[in-house]
Enzyme design. Sequence first.
Site, mmCIF file in Angstrom:
data_model
loop_
_atom_site.group_PDB
_atom_site.id
_atom_site.type_symbol
_atom_site.label_atom_id
_atom_site.label_comp_id
_atom_site.label_asym_id
_atom_site.label_seq_id
_atom_site.Cartn_x
_atom_site.Cartn_y
_atom_site.Cartn_z
ATOM 1 N N LYS A 15 -19.861 22.908 20.078
ATOM 2 C CA LYS A 15 -20.771 23.277 17.852
ATOM 3 C C LYS A 15 -22.318 23.083 18.939
ATOM 4 O O LYS A 15 -22.711 22.018 19.372
ATOM 5 C CB LYS A 15 -20.634 22.549 17.798
ATOM 6 N N PRO A 97 -20.317 22.212 28.282
ATOM 7 C CA PRO A 97 -20.969 21.505 29.466
ATOM 8 C C PRO A 97 -20.451 19.874 29.243
ATOM 9 O O PRO A 97 -20.405 19.992 28.014
ATOM 10 C CB PRO A 97 -22.216 21.903 29.159
ATOM 11 N N VAL A 98 -20.695 19.184 30.411
ATOM 12 C CA VAL A 98 -20.184 17.810 29.506
ATOM 13 C C VAL A 98 -21.569 16.747 28.562
ATOM 14 O O VAL A 98 -22.880 17.344 30.009
ATOM 15 C CB VAL A 98 -18.786 16.790 30.147
ATOM 16 N N ALA A 100 -23.625 17.043 26.959
ATOM 17 C CA ALA A 100 -24.650 18.285 26.700
ATOM 18 C C ALA A 100 -24.908 17.862 24.768
ATOM 19 O O ALA A 100 -25.803 18.646 24.264
ATOM 20 C CB ALA A 100 -23.440 19.400 26.484
ATOM 21 N N GLY A 101 -23.511 17.119 24.280
ATOM 22 C CA GLY A 101 -23.839 16.959 22.610
ATOM 23 C C GLY A 101 -23.766 18.605 21.853
ATOM 24 O O GLY A 101 -23.599 18.485 20.712
ATOM 25 N N GLY A 103 -20.415 18.926 21.854
ATOM 26 C CA GLY A 103 -18.328 18.546 21.422
ATOM 27 C C GLY A 103 -17.616 18.756 22.355
ATOM 28 O O GLY A 103 -16.417 19.184 21.375
ATOM 29 N N GLY A 104 -17.707 19.821 23.295
ATOM 30 C CA GLY A 104 -16.460 19.257 24.352
ATOM 31 C C GLY A 104 -15.532 19.254 24.924
ATOM 32 O O GLY A 104 -14.260 19.366 24.286
ATOM 33 N N GLY A 105 -15.894 17.493 24.594
ATOM 34 C CA GLY A 105 -14.309 16.422 24.882
ATOM 35 C C GLY A 105 -13.255 16.806 23.172
ATOM 36 O O GLY A 105 -12.624 16.213 23.158
ATOM 37 N N SER A 106 -14.623 16.794 22.598
ATOM 38 C CA SER A 106 -14.293 16.596 20.562
ATOM 39 C C SER A 106 -13.362 18.254 20.730
ATOM 40 O O SER A 106 -12.285 18.105 20.094
ATOM 41 C CB SER A 106 -14.972 16.640 20.100
ATOM 42 N N ASP A 139 -16.692 13.546 16.598
ATOM 43 C CA ASP A 139 -16.917 14.794 16.207
ATOM 44 C C ASP A 139 -15.655 16.039 15.816
ATOM 45 O O ASP A 139 -15.909 17.263 16.317
ATOM 46 C CB ASP A 139 -18.043 15.339 17.399
HETATM 47 O O1 C5P Z 1 -17.057 9.071 18.577
HETATM 48 P P1 C5P Z 1 -17.935 9.426 19.860
HETATM 49 O O2 C5P Z 1 -16.812 9.149 21.264
HETATM 50 O O3 C5P Z 1 -18.625 10.412 19.989
HETATM 51 O O4 C5P Z 1 -18.558 8.417 19.797
HETATM 52 C C1 C5P Z 1 -19.437 7.782 21.432
HETATM 53 C C2 C5P Z 1 -20.176 6.657 21.015
HETATM 54 O O5 C5P Z 1 -21.218 6.582 20.165
HETATM 55 C C3 C5P Z 1 -19.534 5.349 20.085
HETATM 56 O O6 C5P Z 1 -18.735 4.691 20.819
HETATM 57 C C4 C5P Z 1 -20.456 4.524 19.881
HETATM 58 O O7 C5P Z 1 -21.411 3.911 20.116
HETATM 59 C C5 C5P Z 1 -22.090 5.725 20.115
HETATM 60 N N1 C5P Z 1 -21.734 6.294 17.802
HETATM 61 C C6 C5P Z 1 -22.099 5.074 17.014
HETATM 62 N N2 C5P Z 1 -22.129 6.235 15.574
HETATM 63 C C7 C5P Z 1 -21.151 6.757 15.807
HETATM 64 C C8 C5P Z 1 -21.125 7.541 16.358
HETATM 65 C C9 C5P Z 1 -21.125 7.331 17.586
HETATM 66 O O8 C5P Z 1 -22.914 4.573 16.735
HETATM 67 N N3 C5P Z 1 -21.095 8.132 14.039
#
Ligand code: C5P
Length: 295
Positions: A15, A97-98, A100-101, A103-106, A139
């Site tokens: 994404k 890519p990891v 990267a923002g 969303g690969g892990g998601s 995500d």
């Molecule tokens: O949900 P995800 O694993 O992508 O989030 C990683 C980290 O980013 C969370 O542990 C949190 O520290 C931060 N985060 C946040 N607020 C969000 C999403 C993520 O503070 N809405």
Amino acid sequence: MASPLQSVTVLAPAKLNLSLDVVGLLPGGYHALDMVMQAVDLYEQVTIRRSQDLLVRAPGSRVPTGPKNTAYKAALTFFHYTGLLAGADITLRKAVPVRAGMGGGSADAAAVLVGLNALYGARLSMSELCALGASIGADVPFALMGGTCRVQGLGDLIRALPPCPACWFAVIMPGYGISTPAAFAAYDQVGSPTHPDCAAQEAAIRAGDLAGLCAAAGNALETCAGGADTASLKEALLAQGAMAALMTGSGAAVFGLFDSRQKAQAAAHALADRGRQVFALGLDRGGARVIRTGR
Ligand code: C5P
């Protein structure tokens, strides 16, 4: 009756954030977000086979494959929720890519939820899968839905939008990644000069107005994420004719939005040496989906 499935292969798109705003702080330190997300045609491919045990492999990638891996978490979450006494042998073919923002892990987690649902005939609904996904990562619900969505709250409040007006992207992954928790922690310290108008962007998408979409594009994590090349990559993309240029998610990838495939490809080509990886990408209208099954 057909014999049970032995394996499934799922395609799960990456994404880009067409906008990302931080709108509040929630109990527990999480951030309330407002975003418009777009699935793009770069894919994680995940194959899942029936197994007694739970095993994740990611050949050619250095992501950890143990309990911290989002695919592993998704499988545990699925088996816990359904009560199925089963396992899975999961192979991740990673293209996204990891750190990267993108969303690969998601995408991996969404692929596992969709794949296990099909493999074991569990018949969980999309809303059940999204609720499970939200407990794995912010995500993941979007990665299940795909297409173009307005995403709010902790990523769990999702509204599917009509398809984004036709556009293409040049995406540059610099030689470093950015940790999402670190980006949010920095946001808590310094805040953001940018707060994109996601409602205006949703309205522009509904109206098929690409210029309006671009006018409302922005990312509230862009400065605090601290990407050393973010500003110069944005400038370079704009100089290549991008209608908008911004960071995606918590970075580190930066992308430009173009009104033709040729322009996006030309920009990606011209900027090929500005990143570790550079992609020319188009829109994808779906989310994680089964593309192959084996009996
Ligand atoms: O949900 P995800 O694993 O992508 O989030 C990683 C980290 O980013 C969370 O542990 C949190 O520290 C931060 N985060 C946040 N607020 C969000 C999403 C993520 O503070 N809405």
